[in-house]
Write a protein that holds these residues in place. Structure first.
Motif, mmCIF file in Angstrom:
data_model
loop_
_atom_site.group_PDB
_atom_site.id
_atom_site.type_symbol
_atom_site.label_atom_id
_atom_site.label_comp_id
_atom_site.label_asym_id
_atom_site.label_seq_id
_atom_site.Cartn_x
_atom_site.Cartn_y
_atom_site.Cartn_z
ATOM 1 N N TYR A 184 11.919 9.964 0.142
ATOM 2 C CA TYR A 184 11.953 8.591 -0.363
ATOM 3 C C TYR A 184 12.907 8.500 -1.552
ATOM 4 N N HIS A 185 13.394 7.277 -1.788
ATOM 5 C CA HIS A 185 14.116 6.975 -3.027
ATOM 6 C C HIS A 185 13.592 5.652 -3.563
ATOM 7 N N TYR A 186 14.023 5.277 -4.763
ATOM 8 C CA TYR A 186 13.448 4.097 -5.402
ATOM 9 C C TYR A 186 14.238 2.835 -5.046
ATOM 10 N N GLY A 187 13.600 1.698 -5.258
ATOM 11 C CA GLY A 187 14.212 0.397 -5.009
ATOM 12 C C GLY A 187 13.331 -0.715 -5.555
ATOM 13 N N LEU A 188 13.752 -1.957 -5.350
ATOM 14 C CA LEU A 188 13.035 -3.101 -5.906
ATOM 15 C C LEU A 188 11.667 -3.301 -5.263
ATOM 16 N N LYS A 189 11.511 -2.874 -4.018
ATOM 17 C CA LYS A 189 10.217 -3.040 -3.355
ATOM 18 C C LYS A 189 9.125 -2.194 -3.993
ATOM 19 N N ILE B 245 0.808 -1.215 0.000
ATOM 20 C CA ILE B 245 0.000 0.000 0.000
ATOM 21 C C ILE B 245 0.842 1.266 0.000
ATOM 22 N N LEU B 246 1.871 1.331 0.813
ATOM 23 C CA LEU B 246 2.644 2.558 1.000
ATOM 24 C C LEU B 246 3.971 2.508 0.257
ATOM 25 N N PRO B 247 4.456 3.646 -0.236
ATOM 26 C CA PRO B 247 5.802 3.702 -0.824
ATOM 27 C C PRO B 247 6.872 3.347 0.212
ATOM 28 N N GLN B 248 7.902 2.666 -0.240
ATOM 29 C CA GLN B 248 8.974 2.196 0.646
ATOM 30 C C GLN B 248 10.218 3.085 0.495
ATOM 31 N N TYR B 249 11.258 2.718 1.261
ATOM 32 C CA TYR B 249 12.572 3.393 1.231
ATOM 33 C C TYR B 249 12.472 4.852 1.690
ATOM 34 N N ASN B 250 11.866 5.062 2.834
ATOM 35 C CA ASN B 250 11.813 6.404 3.408
ATOM 36 C C ASN B 250 13.096 6.686 4.188
ATOM 37 N N VAL B 251 13.570 7.925 4.079
ATOM 38 C CA VAL B 251 14.824 8.357 4.710
ATOM 39 C C VAL B 251 14.580 9.706 5.360
#
Length: 378
Positions: free
Chosen positions: A68-73, A50-56
């Motif tokens: 956030y940035h992008y990744g495989l998840k 549901i939610l975007p991942q890779y939060n910093v």
């Protein structure tokens, strides 16, 4: 939750069953993910969908800011929103387009094009409003220098990343919809090219960390596409109404000029002034590190210019053909009007004579036989 009224049931797991029930199946999968949020054991996994991942947490002058940035998840999140797009597609089709189609009684070809334009009008209108809100609130329009300053833009605000994930999900959902909607074979290559171009540009902006430039370009592109498909919908309802096509032609040319100008301004002049950064896999700037290479950057700019030139060439060719057909139609109408006027004038001249022949008998103007004048005997 049934999206379509079915006159008969189809065998389970057959093609017809999948086509007629794909929205219901997608709704069940979405509902299962939402139910998983209610339990502590499965909630963590459900949040991946549901939610975007890779939060910093990024330190700023006002404190820490979550970005956030992008990744495989991201692929998992995109998969979830593909099912959301399939459900929304079915809702628009069932409760809006099908009802209008029953009133218009269109042919099969026009019916297919009407459905395509109707879906894209809803999507483009939503995307234009959403994209305009994002670029205004993030200050990309008020400060054009932010399009290339501090490049690469590895860290994204929540609304920017969520917008890109939804855009990728929508255009990926369009691939199975070609099968679900039983699109004609003649239309599939054109639609596949359109889907592939959108995916290439959106994914390219996302992976190359050109999300700010990509937002402005998507806003311009979707604005022009909205007017085009809206003009098609109006044309299908009233074939004599082509005014919106003229509006689309003006908007299309303006957006193409803005698009080409932005590409040259950002890629040709803005990015070369940015200090080149070293490769940092932890930050995820691998693709943007490639973009720092001047040869790679100029190659992208050349490809973009060639693509925009080809689009303008097809547009000019289409407009010239359309105008030629219009003037040919007008000239044929004038000739037909002149011929009809000449025929009516000849008929009036004949009726002005003493009479005319009908079945070998001379008739007067009122249709009666003229009487023979009797001569007096001397």
């Amino acid at each position: 939750m049934a999206f379509r009224r079915r006159a008969k049931s189809h065998p389970l797991f057959s093609q017809e069953f999948l086509i007629h029930n794909h929205a219901d199946i997608g709704f069940c999968l979405v509902l299962s993910v939402l139910i998983a949020l209610m339990f502590e054991v499965t909630a963590k996994t459900a949040f991946l969908f549901i939610l975007p991942q890779y939060n910093v947490s990024v330190p700023t002058a006002d404190g820490e800011l979550v970005q956030y940035h992008y990744g495989l998840k991201d692929l998992v999140t995109i998969l979830f929103y593909i099912f959301i797009a399939i459900i929304l597609h079915a809702v628009v089709q069932e409760y809006a387009l099908d009802k209008i189609n029953r009133r218009l009684h269109l042919s099969k070809v026009k019916h297919s094009k009407f459905n395509e334009s109707g879906q894209l009008v809803a999507f483009h209108l939503t995307s234009v409003i959403w994209c305009l809100y994002v670029v205004v609130t993030e200050g990309y329009i008020s400060n054009p220098r932010s399009l290339w300053e501090n490049y690469p833009h590895v860290y994204l605000p929540y609304q920017v990343k969520f917008f890109y994930l939804c855009q990728l999900a929508y255009w990926l959902h369009a691939l199975p919809e070609l099968y679900f909607q039983k699109v004609r074979k003649e239309e599939i290559p054109r639609q596949l090219r359109c889907i592939a171009l959108y995916l290439l540009h959106i994914a390219g902006a996302y992976l190359l960390n050109l999300t700010r430039l990509g937002l402005i370009l998507l806003l311009l592109q979707y604005l022009a596409e909205f007017f085009f498909h809206m003009a098609r919908l109006v044309y299908f309802t009233d074939e004599n109404n082509e005014k919106l096509f003229n509006v689309w032609a003006v908007v299309f040319v303006v957006t193409r000029l803005f698009t080409l100008t932005l590409y040259i301004l950002v890629i040709g002049f803005g990015l070369p002034r940015v200090e080149s950064q070293a490769l940092d896999p932890e930050r995820g700037n691998f693709f943007s590190f490639l973009f720092n290479n001047i040869l790679f950057r100029m190659s992208v700019l050349l490809l973009v210019c060639l693509f925009q030139a080809s689009v303008m060439w097809r547009f000019i060719h289409f407009q010239l053909r359309r105008w030629r057909e219009y003037w040919n139609e007008q000239s044929s109408r004038k000739r037909a009007t002149a011929t009809a006027a000449g025929t009516r004038q000849q008929t009036k001249l004949l009726k002005r004579d003493s009479g005319y022949h009908e079945n070998g008998v001379v008739k007067a103007e009122n249709g009666t036989s003229p009487r023979t004048k009797k001569l007096k005997s001397p």
